[in-house]
Motif scaffolding. Structure first.
Motif, short mmCIF file in Angstrom:
data_model
loop_
_atom_site.label_atom_id
_atom_site.label_comp_id
_atom_site.label_asym_id
_atom_site.label_seq_id
_atom_site.Cartn_x
_atom_site.Cartn_y
_atom_site.Cartn_z
N ARG A 63 -11.87 35.40 -5.61
CA ARG A 63 -10.86 36.42 -5.84
C ARG A 63 -10.65 36.66 -7.33
O ARG A 63 -10.80 35.78 -8.16
CB ARG A 63 -9.53 35.99 -5.23
CG ARG A 63 -9.55 36.05 -3.72
CD ARG A 63 -8.20 35.77 -3.17
NE ARG A 63 -8.16 36.13 -1.77
CZ ARG A 63 -7.13 35.94 -1.00
NH1 ARG A 63 -6.04 35.40 -1.47
NH2 ARG A 63 -7.16 36.30 0.26
N ASP A 103 -5.32 39.05 -7.71
CA ASP A 103 -5.48 38.82 -6.27
C ASP A 103 -5.14 37.36 -5.95
O ASP A 103 -4.34 37.06 -5.06
CB ASP A 103 -6.94 39.14 -5.94
CG ASP A 103 -7.29 39.12 -4.48
OD1 ASP A 103 -6.88 38.17 -3.79
OD2 ASP A 103 -8.00 40.03 -4.04
N ARG A 122 -4.26 38.20 3.75
CA ARG A 122 -5.20 39.20 3.21
C ARG A 122 -4.59 40.60 3.26
O ARG A 122 -4.70 41.36 2.29
CB ARG A 122 -6.50 39.16 4.02
CG ARG A 122 -7.57 40.08 3.50
CD ARG A 122 -8.19 39.57 2.20
NE ARG A 122 -7.72 40.41 1.12
CZ ARG A 122 -7.74 40.09 -0.16
NH1 ARG A 122 -8.19 38.93 -0.56
NH2 ARG A 122 -7.31 40.90 -1.08
N ALA A 123 -3.94 40.94 4.36
CA ALA A 123 -3.34 42.27 4.49
C ALA A 123 -2.22 42.46 3.47
O ALA A 123 -2.07 43.55 2.89
CB ALA A 123 -2.80 42.46 5.91
N VAL A 175 -1.85 40.83 0.53
CA VAL A 175 -2.44 40.90 -0.81
C VAL A 175 -3.03 42.30 -1.04
O VAL A 175 -2.82 42.91 -2.08
CB VAL A 175 -3.50 39.80 -1.03
CG1 VAL A 175 -4.29 40.04 -2.31
CG2 VAL A 175 -2.84 38.43 -1.06
N ASP A 176 -3.73 42.82 -0.05
CA ASP A 176 -4.30 44.16 -0.18
C ASP A 176 -3.22 45.20 -0.38
O ASP A 176 -3.36 46.12 -1.19
CB ASP A 176 -5.13 44.52 1.06
CG ASP A 176 -6.44 43.75 1.13
OD1 ASP A 176 -6.85 43.14 0.12
OD2 ASP A 176 -7.06 43.75 2.22
N ARG A 177 -2.11 45.07 0.32
CA ARG A 177 -0.98 45.99 0.18
C ARG A 177 -0.42 45.91 -1.23
O ARG A 177 -0.14 46.93 -1.86
CB ARG A 177 0.10 45.67 1.22
CG ARG A 177 1.34 46.53 1.12
CD ARG A 177 2.38 46.12 2.15
NE ARG A 177 2.07 46.60 3.47
CZ ARG A 177 2.49 47.76 3.96
NH1 ARG A 177 3.24 48.55 3.24
NH2 ARG A 177 2.17 48.13 5.18
N LEU A 201 -1.95 44.87 -4.00
CA LEU A 201 -2.91 45.37 -4.97
C LEU A 201 -3.03 46.90 -4.92
O LEU A 201 -3.34 47.52 -5.93
CB LEU A 201 -4.29 44.73 -4.73
CG LEU A 201 -4.36 43.23 -5.00
CD1 LEU A 201 -5.71 42.69 -4.57
CD2 LEU A 201 -4.07 42.90 -6.45
N GLY A 202 -2.76 47.48 -3.77
CA GLY A 202 -2.87 48.93 -3.63
C GLY A 202 -1.60 49.69 -3.97
O GLY A 202 -1.60 50.92 -3.99
N SER A 221 5.64 42.99 -0.87
CA SER A 221 4.55 43.37 0.03
C SER A 221 4.67 42.70 1.38
O SER A 221 4.40 43.31 2.42
CB SER A 221 3.20 43.03 -0.59
OG SER A 221 3.00 43.80 -1.75
N TYR A 249 5.04 44.66 4.83
CA TYR A 249 4.04 44.40 5.87
C TYR A 249 4.71 43.94 7.16
O TYR A 249 4.39 44.45 8.25
CB TYR A 249 3.06 43.35 5.36
CG TYR A 249 2.06 42.88 6.39
CD1 TYR A 249 0.99 43.68 6.76
CD2 TYR A 249 2.18 41.62 6.97
CE1 TYR A 249 0.06 43.24 7.71
CE2 TYR A 249 1.26 41.17 7.90
CZ TYR A 249 0.21 41.98 8.27
OH TYR A 249 -0.70 41.54 9.19
#
Length: 104
Positions: free
Chosen positions: A5, A9, A29-30, A32-34, A36-37, A53, A57
């Motif tokens: 990573r 991240d 993972r979901a 972290v992706d949220r 980062l986006g 996040s 989520y």
């Protein structure tokens, strides 16, 4: 946690593990992706990005929040009526902190 990573991240993932020790890998993972986006979280500390996040989520994935919005509830009302379910999810992840009635 995956060793390849990027630093931000990795830092957010580590913050998630501190905040939510029982969080499953797929949810991590979901989240972290949220984080980062999200434009709004680009300059947030890893802990703030992880918390905000994770709350978003959980609200969208594990409560009736989106359905309530579709049914015509305003955001404030939908958040009010899903608050208990949201906090149940956060507690299930091992959170020591929950969302209050006047907090997003």
């Amino acid at each position: 946690m995956t060793p390849n990573r990027l630093p931000r991240d990795r830092d957010i993932a580590q913050a998630l593990r501190r905040l939510f020790p029982h969080l499953e890998d797929r949810d991590e993972r979901a989240i972290v992706d949220r984080a980062l986006g999200s434009r709004g979280l680009r300059t947030a500390s890893p802990e703030a990005a992880a918390w905000l996040s994770a709350v978003a989520y959980a609200r969208h994935s594990f409560t009736d929040y989106d359905q309530m919005l579709s049914d015509g509830y305003d955001q404030e009302s939908a958040r009010h009526f899903t608050l208990e379910a949201l906090n149940d999810v956060l507690r299930g992840w091992g959170a020591r902190r929950v969302v209050g009635a006047n907090e997003d």
